[in-house]
Design a protein around this motif. Structure first.
Motif, PDB file in Angstrom:
ATOM      1  N   VAL A   1      49.607  51.163   2.663  1.00  0.00           N
ATOM      2  CA  VAL A   1      50.411  50.890   1.421  1.00  0.00           C
ATOM      3  C   VAL A   1      49.604  51.515   0.285  1.00  0.00           C
ATOM      4  N   ASP A   2      50.376  51.603  -0.926  1.00  0.00           N
ATOM      5  CA  ASP A   2      49.857  51.903  -2.156  1.00  0.00           C
ATOM      6  C   ASP A   2      49.126  50.714  -2.904  1.00  0.00           C
ATOM      7  N   SER A   3      48.826  50.916  -4.303  1.00  0.00           N
ATOM      8  CA  SER A   3      48.294  49.888  -4.964  1.00  0.00           C
ATOM      9  C   SER A   3      49.122  48.631  -5.277  1.00  0.00           C
ATOM     10  N   PHE A   4      50.548  48.922  -5.093  1.00  0.00           N
ATOM     11  CA  PHE A   4      51.410  48.032  -5.249  1.00  0.00           C
ATOM     12  C   PHE A   4      51.866  47.454  -4.067  1.00  0.00           C
ATOM     13  N   PHE A   5      51.308  47.716  -2.850  1.00  0.00           N
ATOM     14  CA  PHE A   5      51.504  47.095  -1.581  1.00  0.00           C
ATOM     15  C   PHE A   5      52.888  47.892  -0.960  1.00  0.00           C
ATOM     16  N   ARG A   6      53.135  48.848  -1.667  1.00  0.00           N
ATOM     17  CA  ARG A   6      54.490  49.467  -1.124  1.00  0.00           C
ATOM     18  C   ARG A   6      54.112  50.454   0.041  1.00  0.00           C
ATOM     19  N   PRO A   7      55.083  50.411   1.176  1.00  0.00           N
ATOM     20  CA  PRO A   7      54.624  51.315   2.254  1.00  0.00           C
ATOM     21  C   PRO A   7      54.963  52.894   1.801  1.00  0.00           C
ATOM     22  N   GLN A   8      54.522  53.515   1.060  1.00  0.00           N
ATOM     23  CA  GLN A   8      54.962  54.851   0.469  1.00  0.00           C
ATOM     24  C   GLN A   8      54.080  55.873  -0.163  1.00  0.00           C
ATOM     25  N   PHE A   9      54.058  56.932  -0.280  1.00  0.00           N
ATOM     26  CA  PHE A   9      53.185  57.741  -0.768  1.00  0.00           C
ATOM     27  C   PHE A   9      54.124  58.547  -2.059  1.00  0.00           C
ATOM     28  N   GLU A  10      53.481  58.472  -3.243  1.00  0.00           N
ATOM     29  CA  GLU A  10      54.396  59.296  -4.208  1.00  0.00           C
ATOM     30  C   GLU A  10      53.788  60.678  -4.291  1.00  0.00           C
ATOM     31  N   GLN A  11      54.255  61.677  -4.035  1.00  0.00           N
ATOM     32  CA  GLN A  11      53.763  63.127  -4.252  1.00  0.00           C
ATOM     33  C   GLN A  11      54.412  63.521  -5.547  1.00  0.00           C
ATOM     34  N   VAL A  12      53.894  64.024  -6.442  1.00  0.00           N
ATOM     35  CA  VAL A  12      54.481  64.674  -7.710  1.00  0.00           C
ATOM     36  C   VAL A  12      54.528  66.211  -7.436  1.00  0.00           C
TER      37      VAL A  12
END
Ligand code: R2B
Ligand code: URA
Length: 309
Positions: A158-169
């Protein structure tokens, strides 16, 4: 379209080959894997790597060399393990060792560093025509509310917001990718840990951050813009969301491996309990022993897969 905001994901390969999702690659006359100092014209990648079935990656070059020597011994291979040579000796960006069907590679610290390595590694596996590859990140992490030395097998990063995702720019857009890891592999690894039974091992969520200090809620960096109370409130919320450890590579690792059809796991030992402190104050010997735990677990798993134990 309406599906534009759904995270990108893929299912595991039908034929066992890695999936290269880049239509431009076929038109390259030669592919130079710059950070490995390898290439399709300069090296016979199928004969060098075609038999690889397990890829183990970790941050430090020394630790990945030690892992290669350890696996050499565990698999009972011939010769002195000490002669294991760095395949990427022509560059000091990453180190790579091959021991039978096992490839051991360092990836440095943080998402950008591991992401560059994974692009070139996945292309290498493709050029080498490898099939049915399992990839495991063996690393270190900070635990939340668990005993230091515990090994955490990640079910989802998870990311720093506890979301199970990765944001790629990508260009000037944000592409969202899913970060689930291979469930069955995680269960098999947990089963292996029960058979070794010499250290605590759990399955949990792993939080991946862009920084070791403020980004992980540490009060001991060169900068700190929050209170002690805010730190504990954040870590407590992470724990409630299912996070059991924090490190710096798992989201992009999970996203890229899944999209390319690689069966992937993240296995990290916790060096401290972040509810008890921020500094890594255990003795050198204790830290060395902790770092061997994921290696022991993975060696056991590989031996089992190869019918050696
Ligand atoms: C764990 O340990 C490193 C920071 O100390 C980082 O690479 C990570 O994920
Ligand atoms: N690695 C991290 O990213 N965080 C820790 O607290 C320890 C190791």
């Amino acid at each position: 379209s309406s599906s534009a905001s759904l995270p990108e994901r893929d299912s595991y390969g039908k034929n066992g080959f890695v999936h290269i999702k880049n239509p431009h690659l076929d038109s390259l006359p030669e592919d130079i894997l710059y950070h490995f100092d390898l290439g399709t014209k300069t090296h016979d990648l199928p004969s060098m790597f075609g038999d690889v079935k397990f890829v183990c990656v970790g941050g430090s070059a020394n630790r990945m060399r030690a892992f290669a020597l350890f696996i050499h011994q565990e698999l009972g291979l011939e010769g002195e393990g000490t002669e294991v040579a760095d395949i990427c000796a022509g560059t000091d960006r990453y180190s790579m060792y091959k021991v039978g069907p096992v490839l051991s590679i360092s990836h440095g610290m943080g998402i950008p560093s591991i992401s560059i390595m994974l692009h070139e590694l996945i292309k290498l596996l493709h050029h080498a025509k490898c099939r049915d590859v399992t990839i495991i990140r063996i690393g270190t992490s900070g635990g939340i509310g668990i005993e230091p030395g515990t090994v955490v097998i990640t079910d989802v990063a998870v990311d720093s917001f506890f979301r199970p995702q990765f944001e790629q720019v990508v260009l000037d857009k944000v592409v969202v990718r899913n970060t689930d890891l291979h469930r069955e592999l995680a269960e098999d690894l947990l089963q292996c840990s029960k058979e070794i039974a010499s250290f605590p091992t759990i399955i949990g969520h792993t939080m991946c951050t862009y920084d070791f200090y403020e980004g992980q809620g540490r009060l001991d960096g060169a900068l700190c813009s929050f209170s002690k109370e805010e730190k504990f409130e954040y870590l407590q919320r992470a724990f409630t969301a299912g996070v059991r450890n924090i490190e710096m590579e798992s989201t992009v690792f999970a996203a890229m491996c899944q999209l390319c059809g690689l069966k992937a796991a993240v296995v990290c030992v916790t060096l401290l309990n972040r509810l008890e402190g921020d500094q890594i104050a255990e003795s050198h010997d204790t830290l060395i022993e902790y770092q061997k735990r994921p290696q022991q677990l993975i060696a056991e798993y590989i031996k089992k897969q190869l019918n050696l134990s």
